[in-house]
Design a protein around this motif. Structure first.
Motif, PDB file in Angstrom:
ATOM      1  N   ARG A   1      18.764   8.794 -29.095  1.00  0.00           N
ATOM      2  CA  ARG A   1      18.953   9.870 -27.963  1.00  0.00           C
ATOM      3  C   ARG A   1      18.079   9.580 -26.759  1.00  0.00           C
ATOM      4  NH1 ARG A   1      21.548  14.412 -28.403  1.00  0.00           N
ATOM      5  NH2 ARG A   1      21.146  14.435 -30.539  1.00  0.00           N
ATOM      6  N   SER A   2      16.688   9.282 -26.888  1.00  0.00           N
ATOM      7  CA  SER A   2      15.853   9.369 -26.188  1.00  0.00           C
ATOM      8  C   SER A   2      16.242   7.940 -25.214  1.00  0.00           C
ATOM      9  CB  SER A   2      14.464   9.103 -26.356  1.00  0.00           C
ATOM     10  OG  SER A   2      14.290   8.007 -27.250  1.00  0.00           O
ATOM     11  N   SER A   3      16.939   6.867 -25.401  1.00  0.00           N
ATOM     12  CA  SER A   3      17.365   5.875 -24.695  1.00  0.00           C
ATOM     13  C   SER A   3      18.236   6.140 -23.463  1.00  0.00           C
ATOM     14  CB  SER A   3      17.978   4.635 -25.545  1.00  0.00           C
ATOM     15  OG  SER A   3      16.752   4.343 -26.202  1.00  0.00           O
ATOM     16  N   LEU A   4      19.190   7.095 -23.867  1.00  0.00           N
ATOM     17  CA  LEU A   4      20.092   7.764 -22.622  1.00  0.00           C
ATOM     18  C   LEU A   4      19.648   8.468 -21.778  1.00  0.00           C
ATOM     19  CD1 LEU A   4      22.646   9.108 -25.455  1.00  0.00           C
ATOM     20  CD2 LEU A   4      22.711   6.701 -24.607  1.00  0.00           C
ATOM     21  N   ASN A   5      20.475   8.282 -20.594  1.00  0.00           N
ATOM     22  CA  ASN A   5      20.063   9.030 -19.365  1.00  0.00           C
ATOM     23  C   ASN A   5      21.291   9.325 -18.449  1.00  0.00           C
ATOM     24  OD1 ASN A   5      20.486   6.813 -17.437  1.00  0.00           O
ATOM     25  ND2 ASN A   5      18.784   5.990 -18.408  1.00  0.00           N
ATOM     26  N   HIS A   6      21.072   9.911 -17.246  1.00  0.00           N
ATOM     27  CA  HIS A   6      22.167  10.457 -16.565  1.00  0.00           C
ATOM     28  C   HIS A   6      22.674   9.227 -15.589  1.00  0.00           C
ATOM     29  CE1 HIS A   6      22.343  14.496 -18.186  1.00  0.00           C
ATOM     30  NE2 HIS A   6      21.158  14.492 -17.865  1.00  0.00           N
ATOM     31  N   ASP A   7      21.562   8.147 -15.451  1.00  0.00           N
ATOM     32  CA  ASP A   7      21.876   7.127 -14.147  1.00  0.00           C
ATOM     33  C   ASP A   7      22.732   6.134 -14.640  1.00  0.00           C
ATOM     34  OD1 ASP A   7      20.337   9.063 -12.406  1.00  0.00           O
ATOM     35  OD2 ASP A   7      18.579   8.423 -13.333  1.00  0.00           O
ATOM     36  N   ASP A   8      22.504   5.624 -16.075  1.00  0.00           N
ATOM     37  CA  ASP A   8      23.056   4.407 -16.313  1.00  0.00           C
ATOM     38  C   ASP A   8      24.258   4.481 -17.270  1.00  0.00           C
ATOM     39  OD1 ASP A   8      20.900   2.794 -15.080  1.00  0.00           O
ATOM     40  OD2 ASP A   8      19.619   3.411 -16.670  1.00  0.00           O
ATOM     41  N   ILE A   9      24.825   3.170 -17.656  1.00  0.00           N
ATOM     42  CA  ILE A   9      26.079   3.076 -18.446  1.00  0.00           C
ATOM     43  C   ILE A   9      25.510   2.573 -19.604  1.00  0.00           C
ATOM     44  CG2 ILE A   9      28.297   2.335 -18.814  1.00  0.00           C
ATOM     45  CD1 ILE A   9      28.621   2.440 -16.016  1.00  0.00           C
TER      46      ILE A   9
ATOM     47  N   PHE B   1      29.417   4.865 -22.938  1.00  0.00           N
ATOM     48  CA  PHE B   1      28.859   6.227 -22.176  1.00  0.00           C
ATOM     49  C   PHE B   1      28.599   6.156 -20.761  1.00  0.00           C
ATOM     50  CE2 PHE B   1      25.150   8.936 -21.366  1.00  0.00           C
ATOM     51  CZ  PHE B   1      25.700  10.043 -21.644  1.00  0.00           C
ATOM     52  N   ASN B   2      29.111   6.911 -19.943  1.00  0.00           N
ATOM     53  CA  ASN B   2      29.070   6.688 -18.378  1.00  0.00           C
ATOM     54  C   ASN B   2      28.180   7.874 -18.192  1.00  0.00           C
ATOM     55  OD1 ASN B   2      30.849   4.526 -18.414  1.00  0.00           O
ATOM     56  ND2 ASN B   2      32.687   6.190 -18.272  1.00  0.00           N
ATOM     57  N   GLY B   3      27.015   7.521 -17.817  1.00  0.00           N
ATOM     58  CA  GLY B   3      26.118   8.525 -16.878  1.00  0.00           C
ATOM     59  C   GLY B   3      26.725   9.226 -15.921  1.00  0.00           C
ATOM     60  N   SER B   4      26.378  10.708 -15.803  1.00  0.00           N
ATOM     61  CA  SER B   4      27.030  11.435 -14.625  1.00  0.00           C
ATOM     62  C   SER B   4      26.761  10.692 -13.291  1.00  0.00           C
ATOM     63  CB  SER B   4      26.473  12.576 -14.775  1.00  0.00           C
ATOM     64  OG  SER B   4      25.052  12.996 -14.749  1.00  0.00           O
ATOM     65  N   ASN B   5      25.651  10.135 -13.035  1.00  0.00           N
ATOM     66  CA  ASN B   5      25.032   9.422 -11.834  1.00  0.00           C
ATOM     67  C   ASN B   5      25.495   8.034 -11.588  1.00  0.00           C
ATOM     68  OD1 ASN B   5      23.897  11.960 -11.355  1.00  0.00           O
ATOM     69  ND2 ASN B   5      21.908  11.363 -12.074  1.00  0.00           N
ATOM     70  N   SER B   6      26.333   7.526 -12.450  1.00  0.00           N
ATOM     71  CA  SER B   6      26.680   6.066 -12.345  1.00  0.00           C
ATOM     72  C   SER B   6      28.091   6.074 -11.468  1.00  0.00           C
ATOM     73  CB  SER B   6      27.069   5.500 -13.664  1.00  0.00           C
ATOM     74  OG  SER B   6      28.152   6.114 -14.167  1.00  0.00           O
ATOM     75  N   CYS B   7      28.242   5.002 -10.735  1.00  0.00           N
ATOM     76  CA  CYS B   7      29.170   4.931  -9.692  1.00  0.00           C
ATOM     77  C   CYS B   7      30.339   3.973 -10.467  1.00  0.00           C
ATOM     78  CB  CYS B   7      28.827   3.907  -8.687  1.00  0.00           C
ATOM     79  SG  CYS B   7      28.479   2.304  -8.940  1.00  0.00           S
ATOM     80  N   ILE B   8      31.626   4.143  -9.859  1.00  0.00           N
ATOM     81  CA  ILE B   8      32.884   3.406 -10.482  1.00  0.00           C
ATOM     82  C   ILE B   8      32.790   2.028 -10.545  1.00  0.00           C
ATOM     83  CG2 ILE B   8      34.004   3.343  -8.023  1.00  0.00           C
ATOM     84  CD1 ILE B   8      36.622   3.973  -9.446  1.00  0.00           C
ATOM     85  N   GLN B   9      32.168   1.288  -9.743  1.00  0.00           N
ATOM     86  CA  GLN B   9      31.773  -0.091  -9.708  1.00  0.00           C
ATOM     87  C   GLN B   9      30.967  -0.455 -10.997  1.00  0.00           C
ATOM     88  OE1 GLN B   9      30.956   1.674  -6.939  1.00  0.00           O
ATOM     89  NE2 GLN B   9      32.567   0.971  -5.320  1.00  0.00           N
ATOM     90  N   GLU B  10      29.824   0.202 -11.212  1.00  0.00           N
ATOM     91  CA  GLU B  10      29.116   0.116 -12.349  1.00  0.00           C
ATOM     92  C   GLU B  10      29.996   0.069 -13.672  1.00  0.00           C
ATOM     93  OE1 GLU B  10      24.587   1.153 -11.321  1.00  0.00           O
ATOM     94  OE2 GLU B  10      26.125   2.919 -11.286  1.00  0.00           O
ATOM     95  N   ARG B  11      30.822   1.141 -13.791  1.00  0.00           N
ATOM     96  CA  ARG B  11      31.566   1.557 -14.925  1.00  0.00           C
ATOM     97  C   ARG B  11      32.667   0.359 -14.989  1.00  0.00           C
ATOM     98  NH1 ARG B  11      32.571   8.179 -14.208  1.00  0.00           N
ATOM     99  NH2 ARG B  11      30.602   8.831 -13.821  1.00  0.00           N
ATOM    100  N   GLY B  12      32.982  -0.273 -13.995  1.00  0.00           N
ATOM    101  CA  GLY B  12      34.166  -1.228 -14.179  1.00  0.00           C
ATOM    102  C   GLY B  12      33.490  -2.452 -14.611  1.00  0.00           C
ATOM    103  N   LYS B  13      32.171  -2.802 -14.310  1.00  0.00           N
ATOM    104  CA  LYS B  13      31.637  -3.913 -14.837  1.00  0.00           C
ATOM    105  C   LYS B  13      31.134  -3.876 -16.279  1.00  0.00           C
ATOM    106  CE  LYS B  13      31.726  -6.699 -11.411  1.00  0.00           C
ATOM    107  NZ  LYS B  13      32.464  -7.959 -11.747  1.00  0.00           N
TER     108      LYS B  13
END
Length: 521
Positions: free
Chosen positions: A161-169, A181-193
Motif C-alpha cells: 500500500r505504501s507504494s501507492l499515491n494520489h499523483d501517479d497511475i 489504479f488512477n491517482g486522483s491527481n493524474s490527468c486524462i493523457q496519463e490514464r490513456g497511456k
C-alpha cells in the motif's frame, strides 16, 4: 576521425544504411544482432546497443546511438557496450550523439522507439540467469507505476500500500485480472497511456486472456472492482497526502565540474568561467552537471582516447552510484544545444553549406571553362514544400519557477502545474531535421508581479545568449494568448507545430496553432 567498416566488429558491418532500428545484445564481449521480432524485449541482466537511423530529405542519414544497461548487468558488459558505441559512431562518421540509458531511467527519446513501453524481464547472459519466455513463468503478482503523457516510464515497485499515491497511475498485474489504479491527481493523457500498457501486459503476459478493471482513487468498498482491488492490499485505507517538502519537488542544480581525460586518468580543471577555450581538440573531456554528464571528444583524438574517456565516465557513474545520471557523448563540431548552453562563451559555428544556386553557378562556371555547353544549367524550377511538424514531443523539457532574481528547477511531476501569481521559464530541446533545436520561453501568470516578469525575461535572455542565439525564444501570458499550460509539449494531439524557414535570416520561425485549450491548475 573515422574508422573503416572493415576494421569494425562484423556484427556492425552495414549498420546505419537504412531507416529504422538496429539492436545488438552484448554476449561474451561481442555485439550479437537482436532479430526484429525481439525488438523491445530487454532482459535485466543484459546490456544492449540501439542504433536509430533516420533518412533525411537530402538523401543522407542521421544517427542516434543508445546503450541500455539492465540493473543486473555486469560491469564488464556495461563497459563493453560503452566502448563499442564509440567504435560504431566512428565508423558512421563520428556525428552521432551517444546516450547512456539505465534501466528505469531511460530518456524519452529511447522510449519513443518502443511503444507502448519498455518492460525488462528477469534474465541475462553474464548474470547466469536463463532467458525464460514470459508465458512459461509462474505468474507472480506485480505492481507497476506509470508516468508520462507522451511516452511512458514503467517501473516495478514493491507490492505494498505504501507504494501507492494520489499523483501517479499504478497497474496491479495478478494471475487472473489486471487493475489500473488512477491517482486522483493524474490527468486524462496519463490514464490513456497507462491503458495502452495494460493492454500490452494482457497480450504479452496473459496471451490476451484475462479481465481488466479500472479503479478510481477515492472510491470506497461499495464499488465492486475497487473493493476487489483494495482487498489485495488487506482492505481499504486512505492514502497519505504528501508533505509540504514533497509537494514542491524542487531540484537544485549541481555545481558544474570539468574533467580532462589524460593518460587513462580524469583530472579536474579549475575555471572561473566555463568557456569554449578550455576544450582542446586533441583531448577528451567530461562535463559533470549532476543529473547530466557530457563526454566531449576532440576531432583529432584517437579512437583509443575516445574509448578510454567513455570507459572512465562509466566507472565514475558506477563508483558514485549515480544510476539516475544521463550521459551524452559527442564529437567536436557536433555538440548539442544543451551542451553549448552550459558554457558562458561558445564561438558561432560557421555555415559551410552552399545554397543550391551558388553550387549550380560554380559547377556551370567550371564546365564552361572546359568548353562545355552549360545552357539551361542555371535554370531551376522553384521548389515549394509544405512546412512539416517535426517536433514529436520526445525532446527534453525543463521548467524553472522564478523566485525574485533567481530561478528554481521544477521536478517533472510539477511541470504542468502553474500558478497565476508566478512566472516560469521553460527550455525544450528536440531533434530537428539535421541538428538539435531549442525553444526557450517565459510564462507569466496574470496575477504575477512586474519585478518577477522582468527577472524572467532577463534570465531567459541569458539562456538564449548561452546557447549562442541558436534557440528560438517565446513568451506567453495567461489570458493574453491561446496557451494555458506547458502540457502541450507532451500532448501531441493537442498541438500542431509548423516550422517555416525565414529566408531573410535563416532562422526557424515558429507558428503555433492550438487545437484544444488546456485547463490551467
Amino acid at each position: 576521425m573515422s574508422i573503416s567498416m572493415k576494421n569494425l566488429d562484423p556484427a556492425f558491418r552495414g549498420a546505419g544504411q537504412k531507416d529504422g532500428l538496429e539492436i545488438w545484445r552484448i554476449e561474451n564481449f561481442k555485439p550479437v544482432p537482436v532479430p526484429t521480432s525481439s525488438h523491445g524485449k530487454f532482459y535485466m541482466g543484459d546490456s544492449y546497443i540501439i542504433l536509430k537511423t533516420t533518412a533525411l530529405k537530402n538523401g543522407s542519414f542521421r544517427h542516434d546511438i543508445h546503450y541500455w544497461l539492465g540493473k543486473d548487468t555486469s560491469q564488464d558488459e556495461a563497459g563493453t557496450a560503452a566502448i563499442l558505441t564509440v567504435e560504431l559512431d566512428a565508423a558512421l562518421g563520428g556525428r552521432a550523439v551517444q546516450y547512456r540509458e539505465s534501466q528505469g531511467n531511460e530518456t524519452e527519446k529511447l522510449l519513443s522507439y518502443f511503444r507502448p513501453c519498455i518492460m525488462p524481464q528477469p534474465g541475462g547472459v553474464a548474470s547466469g540467469f536463463n532467458h525464460v519466455e514470459v508465458n512459461e513463468q509462474e505468474h507472480v503478482t506485480r505492481l507497476y507505476v506509470c508516468r508520462g503523457k507522451h511516452v511512458v516510464h514503467v517501473k516495478e515497485v514493491p507490492f505494498a500500500r505504501s507504494s501507492l499515491n494520489h499523483d501517479d497511475i499504478f497497474i496491479l498485474d495478478t494471475k487472473s485480472k489486471i487493475f489500473q489504479f488512477n491517482g486522483s491527481n493524474s490527468c486524462i493523457q496519463e490514464r490513456g497511456k497507462a491503458l495502452e500498457v495494460v493492454q500490452y501486459i494482457k497480450d504479452t503476459f496473459h496471451e490476451g486472456k484475462c479481465e481488466v478493471a479500472a479503479v478510481e482513487d477515492g472510491k470506497l468498498m461499495a464499488d465492486a472492482e475497487a473493493g476487489e482491488f483494495w482487498a489485495l492490499f488487506g482492505g481499504f485505507a486512505p492514502l497519505p497526502r504528501k508533505t509540504a517538502s514533497e509537494e514542491t519537488g524542487e531540484e537544485t542544480e549541481a555545481a558544474v565540474k570539468l574533467l580532462c581525460f589524460n593518460q587513462g586518468q580524469l583530472e579536474p580543471i579549475g575555471f572561473e568561467s566555463l568557456t569554449h577555450d578550455l576544450l582542446e581538440t586533441n583531448k577528451c573531456y567530461l562535463l559533470d552537471c549532476g543529473a547530466q554528464m557530457y563526454v566531449w571528444m576532440g576531432r583529432t583524438t584517437s579512437l583509443q582516447q575516445r574509448k578510454g574517456a567513455s570507459e572512465a565516465a562509466e566507472k565514475l557513474l558506477t563508483g558514485d552510484s549515480r544510476t539516475k545520471s544521463h550521459v551524452m557523448k559527442m564529437i567536436e563540431g557536433y555538440e548539442t544545444v544543451t551542451f553549448k548552453s552550459k558554457f558562458n562563451e561558445w564561438p558561432p559555428t560557421p555555415d559551410l553549406k552552399l545554397s543550391s544556386e551558388d553550387g549550380r553557378g560554380k559547377v556551370a562556371a567550371l564546365l564552361k571553362s572546359q568548353g562545355l555547353d552549360v545552357k539551361g544549367l542555371m535554370k531551376s524550377a522553384p521548389v515549394t514544400e509544405e512546412p512539416e511538424s517535426y517536433i514529436d514531443c520526445t525532446g527534453h523539457l525543463q521548467v524553472w519557477r522564478v523566485n525574485g532574481n533567481a530561478k528554481t528547477l521544477l521536478a517533472s511531476s510539477e511541470q504542468s502545474k502553474f500558478y497565476t501569481g508566478d512566472c516560469y521559464i521553460f527550455q525544450y530541446t528536440y531533434t530537428g531535421e539535421d541538428k538539435e533545436e531549442c525553444l526557450i520561453g517565459t510564462w507569466f501568470g496574470n496575477k504575477s508581479v512586474e519585478e518577477e516578469r522582468v527577472a524572467a525575461i532577463s534570465l531567459a535572455s541569458k539562456m538564449v545568449q548561452a546557447a549562442k542565439f541558436q534557440a528560438t525564444m517565446l513568451a506567453f501570458m495567461k489570458g493574453k494568448n491561446q496557451f494555458s499550460s506547458l502540457s502541450y509539449f507532451r500532448v501531441s494531439k493537442c498541438l500542431r507545430v509548423v516550422l517555416a524557414l525565414d529566408t531573410r535570416n535563416s532562422l526557424l520561425k515558429m507558428v503555433w496553432m492550438m487545437i484544444v485549450t488546456l485547463k490551467l491548475d
